[in-house]
Scaffold this motif. Structure first.
Motif: not given
Length: 60
Positions: A17-23, A28-30, A33-40
């Motif tokens: 779970a921690v690994a999935h959250l970190a990834l 999300r951050r990346d 920064e690139r102007g892409t919708d992070p939700f999917p």
């Protein structure tokens, strides 16, 4: 042959779970920064972990 003890299963589940959250946080951050919708990408990475992060990395 005996399987893993309940405490080892719980530790493995917690680490996963921690690994999935970190990834997911990285994706999300990346994506933002690139102007892409992070939700999917968030959903995919939370559900599949490394597979979702690799798919995002390939598509970016």
């Amino acid at each position: 042959m005996r399987g893993p003890t309940p405490s080892r299963r719980a530790a493995f589940a917690a680490l996963t779970a921690v690994a999935h959250l970190a990834l997911t946080a990285w994706v999300r951050r990346d994506a933002r920064e690139r102007g892409t919708d992070p939700f999917p990408w968030d959903v995919l990475t939370l559900l599949t972990g490394v597979v979702g992060a690799l798919a995002y990395r390939r598509r970016r």
